[in-house]
Design a protein around this motif. Structure first.
Motif, mmCIF file in Angstrom:
data_model
loop_
_atom_site.group_PDB
_atom_site.id
_atom_site.type_symbol
_atom_site.label_atom_id
_atom_site.label_comp_id
_atom_site.label_asym_id
_atom_site.label_seq_id
_atom_site.Cartn_x
_atom_site.Cartn_y
_atom_site.Cartn_z
ATOM 1 N N TYR A 91 0.836 -1.201 0.000
ATOM 2 C CA TYR A 91 0.000 0.000 0.000
ATOM 3 C C TYR A 91 0.877 1.260 0.000
ATOM 4 O O TYR A 91 0.653 2.197 -0.768
ATOM 5 C CB TYR A 91 -0.941 0.000 1.209
ATOM 6 N N ILE A 92 1.875 1.283 0.847
ATOM 7 C CA ILE A 92 2.788 2.421 0.944
ATOM 8 C C ILE A 92 3.500 2.642 -0.389
ATOM 9 O O ILE A 92 3.547 3.759 -0.903
ATOM 10 C CB ILE A 92 3.803 2.219 2.096
ATOM 11 N N HIS A 93 4.042 1.579 -0.959
ATOM 12 C CA HIS A 93 4.808 1.705 -2.199
ATOM 13 C C HIS A 93 3.941 2.044 -3.410
ATOM 14 O O HIS A 93 4.435 2.624 -4.386
ATOM 15 C CB HIS A 93 5.625 0.433 -2.450
ATOM 16 N N LEU A 94 2.655 1.714 -3.365
ATOM 17 C CA LEU A 94 1.759 2.026 -4.485
ATOM 18 C C LEU A 94 1.131 3.416 -4.397
ATOM 19 O O LEU A 94 0.466 3.856 -5.334
ATOM 20 C CB LEU A 94 0.654 0.971 -4.594
ATOM 21 N N ASN A 95 1.344 4.125 -3.317
ATOM 22 C CA ASN A 95 0.711 5.430 -3.149
ATOM 23 C C ASN A 95 0.944 6.400 -4.312
ATOM 24 O O ASN A 95 -0.017 7.001 -4.797
ATOM 25 C CB ASN A 95 1.161 6.052 -1.826
ATOM 26 N N PRO A 96 2.158 6.585 -4.784
ATOM 27 C CA PRO A 96 2.346 7.525 -5.902
ATOM 28 C C PRO A 96 1.716 7.035 -7.207
ATOM 29 O O PRO A 96 1.313 7.843 -8.045
ATOM 30 C CB PRO A 96 3.865 7.647 -6.036
ATOM 31 N N VAL A 97 1.593 5.740 -7.374
ATOM 32 C CA VAL A 97 0.948 5.169 -8.564
ATOM 33 C C VAL A 97 -0.558 5.368 -8.455
ATOM 34 O O VAL A 97 -1.223 5.764 -9.416
ATOM 35 C CB VAL A 97 1.298 3.669 -8.718
ATOM 36 N N THR A 98 -1.101 5.115 -7.291
ATOM 37 C CA THR A 98 -2.534 5.289 -7.047
ATOM 38 C C THR A 98 -2.945 6.742 -7.274
ATOM 39 O O THR A 98 -4.030 7.017 -7.780
ATOM 40 C CB THR A 98 -2.877 4.864 -5.602
ATOM 41 N N ALA A 99 -2.076 7.665 -6.933
ATOM 42 C CA ALA A 99 -2.350 9.098 -7.106
ATOM 43 C C ALA A 99 -2.002 9.577 -8.522
ATOM 44 O O ALA A 99 -2.079 10.774 -8.802
ATOM 45 C CB ALA A 99 -1.561 9.893 -6.076
ATOM 46 N N TYR A 100 -1.613 8.672 -9.389
ATOM 47 C CA TYR A 100 -1.258 8.978 -10.778
ATOM 48 C C TYR A 100 -0.095 9.964 -10.894
ATOM 49 O O TYR A 100 -0.022 10.740 -11.833
ATOM 50 C CB TYR A 100 -2.472 9.497 -11.561
ATOM 51 N N LEU A 101 0.817 9.904 -9.941
ATOM 52 C CA LEU A 101 2.029 10.728 -10.020
ATOM 53 C C LEU A 101 3.078 10.047 -10.898
ATOM 54 O O LEU A 101 3.899 10.725 -11.522
ATOM 55 C CB LEU A 101 2.583 10.981 -8.622
ATOM 56 N N VAL A 102 3.064 8.728 -10.908
ATOM 57 C CA VAL A 102 3.919 7.902 -11.770
ATOM 58 C C VAL A 102 3.114 6.675 -12.182
ATOM 59 O O VAL A 102 2.085 6.368 -11.578
ATOM 60 C CB VAL A 102 5.219 7.450 -11.049
ATOM 61 N N ASN A 103 3.590 5.975 -13.193
ATOM 62 C CA ASN A 103 2.903 4.751 -13.642
ATOM 63 C C ASN A 103 3.442 3.496 -12.982
ATOM 64 O O ASN A 103 2.750 2.489 -12.918
ATOM 65 C CB ASN A 103 2.983 4.614 -15.157
ATOM 66 N N HIS A 104 4.683 3.558 -12.508
ATOM 67 C CA HIS A 104 5.329 2.399 -11.891
ATOM 68 C C HIS A 104 5.966 2.835 -10.572
ATOM 69 O O HIS A 104 6.609 3.889 -10.528
ATOM 70 C CB HIS A 104 6.400 1.821 -12.811
ATOM 71 N N PRO A 105 5.823 2.039 -9.521
ATOM 72 C CA PRO A 105 6.351 2.458 -8.209
ATOM 73 C C PRO A 105 7.863 2.702 -8.209
ATOM 74 O O PRO A 105 8.346 3.544 -7.460
ATOM 75 C CB PRO A 105 5.957 1.323 -7.265
ATOM 76 N N GLN A 106 8.604 2.024 -9.069
ATOM 77 C CA GLN A 106 10.055 2.235 -9.097
ATOM 78 C C GLN A 106 10.431 3.604 -9.685
ATOM 79 O O GLN A 106 11.558 4.050 -9.545
ATOM 80 C CB GLN A 106 10.788 1.113 -9.839
ATOM 81 N N ASP A 107 9.464 4.281 -10.306
ATOM 82 C CA ASP A 107 9.715 5.608 -10.865
ATOM 83 C C ASP A 107 9.600 6.724 -9.817
ATOM 84 O O ASP A 107 9.955 7.862 -10.089
ATOM 85 C CB ASP A 107 8.739 5.900 -12.013
ATOM 86 N N TRP A 108 9.088 6.404 -8.639
ATOM 87 C CA TRP A 108 8.956 7.402 -7.566
ATOM 88 C C TRP A 108 10.204 7.348 -6.706
ATOM 89 O O TRP A 108 10.475 6.349 -6.045
ATOM 90 C CB TRP A 108 7.702 7.125 -6.738
ATOM 91 N N ARG A 109 10.971 8.389 -6.703
ATOM 92 C CA ARG A 109 12.262 8.361 -6.012
ATOM 93 C C ARG A 109 12.174 8.549 -4.506
ATOM 94 O O ARG A 109 13.154 8.391 -3.787
ATOM 95 C CB ARG A 109 13.235 9.356 -6.625
ATOM 96 N N TYR A 110 10.985 8.906 -4.005
ATOM 97 C CA TYR A 110 10.842 9.221 -2.585
ATOM 98 C C TYR A 110 10.166 8.095 -1.814
ATOM 99 O O TYR A 110 9.318 8.340 -0.972
ATOM 100 C CB TYR A 110 10.055 10.525 -2.423
ATOM 101 N N SER A 111 10.531 6.866 -2.107
ATOM 102 C CA SER A 111 9.976 5.731 -1.360
ATOM 103 C C SER A 111 11.044 4.656 -1.193
ATOM 104 O O SER A 111 12.095 4.701 -1.825
ATOM 105 C CB SER A 111 8.741 5.159 -2.075
#
Length: 163
Positions: A91-111
Motif C-alpha cells: 500500500y505504501i509503495h503504491l501510493n504515488p501510482v494510485t495518485a497517478y504521479l507515476v505509472n510504476h512504483p520504481q519511478d517514484w524516487r521518494y519511497s
C-alpha cells in the motif's frame, strides 16, 4: 581508536538513542507514509513529533511564513502480523501510482520500493525490514505490480463514498 559508525541522526535523539526502525516509507507531496518499529516506549510519537516539527520549522523559515503545515495529529495503526505488514508495505509503495504521479512504483524516487527490489546501494538504504519480512525481490515486485489497478479502483470508490 576508530569511532563506531552510527545511524543517521534522523533515527535517534541527541544522546544517540534510537527511537524507531524504518521498515518502509513513501514521501508524497501532501503527506507521508511510514511503517515503523518502535524501539522504546513512545518512540513513534517522539519520532513523528521530531520529524513533523523539524520540517515545519524548515519550511516556515524557507518561505518566511508562520503556523502549522499539518492537519491534525498523525495516525498510527498497530501491525499484528507479517501478512498485514507485507500488505501495508505494498500500500505504501503504491501510493504515488494510485495518485497517478507515476505509472510504476520504481519511478517514484521518494519511497523505499527500490530498497525492497535491491536497486539502491547499501549506503542509500534507510529501511530495516529483515527482522520481519523475508522478501524475494522478483516475487515482491509482482506482488506490488499485480495490485496497481485494484488500488486505483479502491481510491475512486473511497472518494465517491466520502463525498
Amino acid at each position: 581508536q576508530k569511532k563506531k559508525k552510527t545511524s543517521p541522526s534522523f533515527f535517534q535523539l541527541d544522546g544517540g538513542k534510537k527511537l524507531v526502525k524504518i521498515i518502509a516509507y513513501c514521501l508524497m507531496p501532501t503527506h507521508i507514509h511510514l511503517a515503523l518499529q518502535q524501539l522504546e516506549d513512545g518512540g513513534i510519537s517522539k519520532y513523528m513529533n521530531l520529524i513533523l516539527h523539524s520540517y515545519s520549522n524548515y519550511f516556515n523559515l524557507k518561505y518566511k511564513r508562520k503556523g502549522p503545515l499539518w492537519e491534525g495529529r498523525f495516525k498510527s495503526v498497530l501491525v499484528k502480523d507479517e501478512q498485514q505488514l507485507i500488505h501495508l508495505t505494498r500500500y505504501i509503495h503504491l501510493n504515488p501510482v494510485t495518485a497517478y504521479l507515476v505509472n510504476h512504483p520504481q519511478d517514484w524516487r521518494y519511497s523505499s520500493y527500490k530498497e525492497y527490489l535491491g536497486i539502491t546501494s547499501k549506503k542509500e538504504r534507510i529501511c530495516d525490514y529483515s527482522e520481519f519480512l523475508d522478501i524475494e525481490k522478483t516475487s515482491y515486485q509482482r506482488f506490488v505490480k499485480d495490485q496497481i489497478e485494484y488500488q486505483r479502483e479502491l481510491r475512486i470508490i473511497k472518494n465517491i463514498t466520502l463525498e
